[in-house]
Design an enzyme around this catalytic site. Structure first.
Site, PDB file in Angstrom:
ATOM      1  CE  LYS A  10      40.516 -23.055  46.146  1.00 24.87           C
ATOM      2  NZ  LYS A  10      40.357 -24.010  47.273  1.00 24.87           N
ATOM      3  CE1 TYR A  50      37.343 -27.755  44.494  1.00 25.54           C
ATOM      4  CE2 TYR A  50      36.018 -25.752  44.502  1.00 25.54           C
ATOM      5  CZ  TYR A  50      37.251 -26.381  44.601  1.00 25.54           C
ATOM      6  OH  TYR A  50      38.384 -25.641  44.803  1.00 25.54           O
ATOM      7  CG  ASN A 113      42.720 -23.636  50.138  1.00 20.55           C
ATOM      8  OD1 ASN A 113      42.037 -23.145  49.236  1.00 20.55           O
ATOM      9  ND2 ASN A 113      42.840 -24.941  50.303  1.00 20.55           N
ATOM     10  CG  HIS A 116      41.591 -25.643  42.181  1.00 25.44           C
ATOM     11  ND1 HIS A 116      41.171 -26.745  42.876  1.00 25.44           N
ATOM     12  CD2 HIS A 116      41.767 -26.031  40.888  1.00 25.44           C
ATOM     13  CE1 HIS A 116      41.077 -27.773  42.025  1.00 25.44           C
ATOM     14  NE2 HIS A 116      41.425 -27.360  40.813  1.00 25.44           N
ATOM     15  CD  GLU A 127      40.389 -29.456  38.442  1.00 27.58           C
ATOM     16  OE1 GLU A 127      41.453 -28.802  38.364  1.00 27.58           O
ATOM     17  OE2 GLU A 127      40.036 -30.070  39.473  1.00 27.58           O
TER      18      GLU A 127
HETATM   19  P1  GDP Z   1      43.220 -29.312  47.205  1.00 28.01           P
HETATM   20  O1  GDP Z   1      43.418 -30.237  46.038  1.00 28.01           O
HETATM   21  O2  GDP Z   1      44.480 -29.073  47.988  1.00 28.01           O
HETATM   22  O3  GDP Z   1      42.549 -28.008  46.832  1.00 28.01           O
HETATM   23  O4  GDP Z   1      42.258 -30.057  48.245  1.00 28.01           O
HETATM   24  P2  GDP Z   1      40.971 -30.993  48.059  1.00 28.01           P
HETATM   25  O5  GDP Z   1      40.792 -31.405  46.634  1.00 28.01           O
HETATM   26  O6  GDP Z   1      41.066 -32.052  49.093  1.00 28.01           O
HETATM   27  O7  GDP Z   1      39.766 -30.048  48.485  1.00 28.01           O
HETATM   28  C1  GDP Z   1      39.265 -29.076  47.617  1.00 28.01           C
HETATM   29  C2  GDP Z   1      39.020 -27.805  48.392  1.00 28.01           C
HETATM   30  O8  GDP Z   1      38.014 -28.043  49.374  1.00 28.01           O
HETATM   31  C3  GDP Z   1      40.202 -27.306  49.212  1.00 28.01           C
HETATM   32  O9  GDP Z   1      41.148 -26.539  48.469  1.00 28.01           O
HETATM   33  C4  GDP Z   1      39.525 -26.443  50.257  1.00 28.01           C
HETATM   34  O10 GDP Z   1      39.130 -25.183  49.735  1.00 28.01           O
HETATM   35  C5  GDP Z   1      38.273 -27.281  50.545  1.00 28.01           C
HETATM   36  N1  GDP Z   1      38.482 -28.211  51.662  1.00 28.01           N
HETATM   37  C6  GDP Z   1      39.233 -29.353  51.679  1.00 28.01           C
HETATM   38  N2  GDP Z   1      39.167 -29.972  52.863  1.00 28.01           N
HETATM   39  C7  GDP Z   1      38.343 -29.215  53.626  1.00 28.01           C
HETATM   40  C8  GDP Z   1      37.852 -29.330  54.964  1.00 28.01           C
HETATM   41  O11 GDP Z   1      38.177 -30.261  55.706  1.00 28.01           O
HETATM   42  N3  GDP Z   1      36.998 -28.344  55.400  1.00 28.01           N
HETATM   43  C9  GDP Z   1      36.606 -27.312  54.607  1.00 28.01           C
HETATM   44  N4  GDP Z   1      35.771 -26.382  55.114  1.00 28.01           N
HETATM   45  N5  GDP Z   1      37.054 -27.168  53.342  1.00 28.01           N
HETATM   46  C10 GDP Z   1      37.904 -28.096  52.859  1.00 28.01           C
END
Ligand code: GDP
Length: 138
Positions: A10, A50, A113, A116, A127
């Site tokens: 990222k 997303y 973080n 991805h 994807e």
């Molecule tokens: P991943 O599969 O571990 O990447 O997590 P998810 O699919 O749940 O979320 C996609 C991305 O959205 C995450 O990698 C973070 O960059 C972001 N994200 C997820 N949860 C949160 C949240 O509670 N707050 C914010 N600001 N970003 C989030």
């Protein structure tokens, strides 16, 4: 079973100079890189990627972040590549991520973080095709 998964370094990972570190980690763990490029998503492209998160409270800030700078996208291939990549990345929230995972080691917060990784075979297919044509995967 051999699988393919999409990995993204990222914008924060690129800004922090972690491209080499992340790639080294994948190669060390035996995940083969079968496609790779650097791109910069515009806001709309980040929203398309997303789309499953549309409507969530963090959608706006997530897609602004993901379009804030260049990213490195890769297709990783190997046995259980989807699950193994998720293990190497660690939990979404770096504070919950296991010691030694990329997110625990380098991420600032739950949004920024570093990496991805696809979370299931169906999402991996979507994807990968979002970024690569079949001709670009070697
Ligand atoms: P991943 O599969 O571990 O990447 O997590 P998810 O699919 O749940 O979320 C996609 C991305 O959205 C995450 O990698 C973070 O960059 C972001 N994200 C997820 N949860 C949160 C949240 O509670 N707050 C914010 N600001 N970003 C989030």
């Amino acid at each position: 079973m051999k699988e393919r998964t999409l990995s993204i370094i990222k914008p924060d990972g690129v800004r922090k100079g972690l491209i080499g570190e992340v790639i080294r980690r994948f190669e060390k763990e035996g995940l083969k890189i079968v496609a790779m490029k650097m791109v910069r998503l515009d806001k709309e492209e980040a929203e398309g990627f997303y789309a499953v998160h549309r409507g969530k409270p963090f959608f706006e800030s997530l897609t602004t972040f993901m379009s804030s700078g260049p990213i490195v996208v890769m297709v990783l291939e190997g046995e259980k590549a989807i699950e193994r990549n998720r293990q190497i990345m660690g939990a979404t929230d770096p504070q919950q991520a296991e010691e030694g995972t990329i997110r625990r080691m380098y991420a600032d917060n739950i949004q920024e973080n570093i990496v991805h990784g696809s979370d299931a075979p169906e999402t991996a297919t979507f994807e990968i095709s979002y970024f690569f044509s079949s001709l670009e995967i070697v």
